[in-house]
Design a protein around this motif. Structure first.
Motif, PDB file in Angstrom:
ATOM      1  N   HIS A   2     -21.592 -41.603  -6.696  1.00  0.00           N
ATOM      2  CA  HIS A   2     -21.070 -41.448  -5.061  1.00  0.00           C
ATOM      3  C   HIS A   2     -19.611 -41.299  -5.056  1.00  0.00           C
ATOM      4  N   VAL A   3     -19.141 -40.397  -4.096  1.00  0.00           N
ATOM      5  CA  VAL A   3     -17.517 -40.270  -4.002  1.00  0.00           C
ATOM      6  C   VAL A   3     -17.032 -41.423  -3.450  1.00  0.00           C
ATOM      7  N   MET A   4     -17.625 -42.311  -3.000  1.00  0.00           N
ATOM      8  CA  MET A   4     -17.052 -43.463  -2.359  1.00  0.00           C
ATOM      9  C   MET A   4     -16.332 -44.256  -3.600  1.00  0.00           C
ATOM     10  N   GLY A  27      -9.431 -35.940   7.709  1.00  0.00           N
ATOM     11  CA  GLY A  27      -9.323 -35.624   6.117  1.00  0.00           C
ATOM     12  C   GLY A  27      -8.859 -36.789   5.352  1.00  0.00           C
ATOM     13  N   ALA A  28      -8.616 -37.966   5.809  1.00  0.00           N
ATOM     14  CA  ALA A  28      -7.932 -39.105   5.255  1.00  0.00           C
ATOM     15  C   ALA A  28      -8.488 -40.517   5.935  1.00  0.00           C
ATOM     16  N   HIS A  29      -8.821 -41.278   5.251  1.00  0.00           N
ATOM     17  CA  HIS A  29      -8.877 -42.671   5.603  1.00  0.00           C
ATOM     18  C   HIS A  29      -8.117 -43.561   4.798  1.00  0.00           C
ATOM     19  N   GLU A  30      -7.006 -44.311   5.035  1.00  0.00           N
ATOM     20  CA  GLU A  30      -6.094 -44.868   4.605  1.00  0.00           C
ATOM     21  C   GLU A  30      -5.635 -46.343   5.064  1.00  0.00           C
ATOM     22  N   ASP A  89     -13.107 -42.477   2.678  1.00  0.00           N
ATOM     23  CA  ASP A  89     -11.956 -41.238   2.632  1.00  0.00           C
ATOM     24  C   ASP A  89     -12.973 -40.373   1.855  1.00  0.00           C
ATOM     25  N   PRO A  90     -12.931 -39.195   2.686  1.00  0.00           N
ATOM     26  CA  PRO A  90     -13.847 -37.924   2.205  1.00  0.00           C
ATOM     27  C   PRO A  90     -13.193 -37.233   0.598  1.00  0.00           C
ATOM     28  N   ARG A  91     -12.002 -37.679   0.448  1.00  0.00           N
ATOM     29  CA  ARG A  91     -11.283 -36.953  -0.941  1.00  0.00           C
ATOM     30  C   ARG A  91     -11.804 -37.405  -1.973  1.00  0.00           C
ATOM     31  N   GLY A  92     -12.210 -36.536  -2.945  1.00  0.00           N
ATOM     32  CA  GLY A  92     -12.854 -36.840  -4.306  1.00  0.00           C
ATOM     33  C   GLY A  92     -14.232 -36.155  -4.610  1.00  0.00           C
ATOM     34  N   SER A  93     -14.727 -35.582  -3.544  1.00  0.00           N
ATOM     35  CA  SER A  93     -16.147 -35.055  -3.557  1.00  0.00           C
ATOM     36  C   SER A  93     -16.008 -33.977  -4.715  1.00  0.00           C
ATOM     37  N   LYS A 126     -11.777 -40.815  -6.506  1.00  0.00           N
ATOM     38  CA  LYS A 126     -10.493 -40.584  -5.956  1.00  0.00           C
ATOM     39  C   LYS A 126      -9.178 -40.691  -6.621  1.00  0.00           C
ATOM     40  N   ILE A 127      -9.378 -41.295  -7.763  1.00  0.00           N
ATOM     41  CA  ILE A 127      -8.113 -41.369  -8.738  1.00  0.00           C
ATOM     42  C   ILE A 127      -7.933 -39.974  -9.441  1.00  0.00           C
TER      43      ILE A 127
END
Length: 246
Positions: free
Chosen positions: A124-126, A39-42, A96-100, A131-132
Motif C-alpha cells: 500500500h502507498v501508505m 496534494g500533501a499531508h505533512e 499523504d497521497p504521494r508515492g502511488s 514515499k521515500i
C-alpha cells in the motif's frame, strides 16, 4: 526510582510516569498541528521535537529520579536528515497521497505476493518506502543532502541518545523490513534502489539505546544516567497494554 513512557502521536505526544511497582503517577501532554492540502499531508518535525522536550521536561521537573524512558511512536512517517540529524523537509504522513506510482513500480518489480511474504504487509502507498522513492525521484536537491532516513520513533531516540536504532515493529511500517530474517529487506531495497546504511539498525522491542546525551539532559531535565529504550509502534504497544500477547 521512576520509569516513564514517551508516546509520539500524529497530533500530539505525551510522557507518562510510573513508580517502581507500576503505579501510574502523572502525565504531560502537548499537541501540535499537521498540515493537510489536496496534494500533501505533512508534519513539521521540529515542532514535534519541541513538544517531546516539553512533555519530558514537565515530568522530569516533577520526578527528578526517572531512571528509564521507553519510546513508542506512530508509524510510516519518515524523516529525511543531513549527517547531523537536521530535517531537510516536512515529513509526509501515512495519508499523504504521494508515492502511488512508486508503489505500483515496486509491485511490478517484486510482486504483491512476494512483498506480503517478505514484509507481512499487503502492499500500500501508505508505507514509507513508496514515499521515500517519491522524494528520491521528485526532490533531487533534498535527496542529494540526505544522509539518514528515520521514522519518528528512532528519530527521537537518536536526538536523545545519539544512537540510530529502530525496533522491529516500527521498522515493519516501512514495507521494507523482512519479518522472516528480522533485517532490512534486500529485495525491496534493491527494487527501490535504496541504501540500507541510511536507515537505523533494527533491534528487538525493549532494546536500550543508551543514556541520554548531555545536550538532551540539559533540554529535558533528565538525569544523564537515564536509559532510553526502543519500545515500538504505538499500535503494538496499545495491544500489549490491552494484554493481547498471543
Amino acid at each position: 526510582m521512576k520509569i516513564a513512557g514517551l508516546d509520539i502521536g500524529t497530533t500530539g505526544c505525551k510522557c507518562t510516569v510510573f513508580g517502581e511497582n507500576g503505579k501510574y503517577l502523572d502525565k504531560a501532554y502537548k499537541d501540535y498541528p499537521v498540515k493537510r492540502s489536496v496534494g500533501a499531508h505533512e508534519i513539521d518535525v521540529s515542532i514535534v521535537m519541541d513538544a517531546v522536550y516539553s512533555v519530558i521536561g514537565d515530568m522530569a521537573h516533577k520526578f527528578p529520579d526517572i531512571a528509564g524512558l521507553g519510546v513508542t511512536s506512530f508509524g510510516e512517517t519518515c524523516v529525511f536528515t543531513d549527517e547531523d540529524g537536521t530535517p531537510l523537509m516536512p515529513s509526509m504522513l501515512y495519508t499523504d497521497p504521494r508515492g502511488s506510482e512508486q508503489c505500483e513500480e515496486l509491485l511490478k518489480k517484486v510482486g504483491e505476493r512476494e512483498i506480503a511474504h517478505l514484509t507481512g504487509l499487503r502492499p500500500h502507498v501508505m508505507y514509507s518506502v513508496s514515499k521515500i522513492m517519491w522524494v528520491k525521484e521528485n526532490e533531487p536537491e533534498i535527496w542529494s543532502k540526505t544522509r539518514h532516513i528515520f521514522l519518528m520513533g528512532d528519530y527521537v531516540i537518536y536526538h536523545l541518545t545519539g544512537r540510530r536504532q529502530i525496533d522491529y515493529s516500527l521498522a515493519s511500517r516501512t514495507m521494507a523490513f523482512n519479518i522472516n530474517t528480522l533485517k532490512w529487506c534486500e529485495e525491496v531495497f534493491a527494487a527501490a534502489h535504496l541504501d540500507e546504511r541510511m536507515f537505523s539498525k533494527p533491534v528487538p522491542s525493549g532494546t536500550p539505546a543508551g543514556n541520554v546525551t548531555k545536550e538532551a539532559a540539559e533540554k529535558t531535565g533528565l538525569l544523564k544516567q537515564t536509559i532510553v529504550v526502543s519500545i515500538g509502534h504505538d499500535q503494538i504497544a496499545a495491544a500489549a497494554g490491552a494484554v493481547v500477547f498471543d
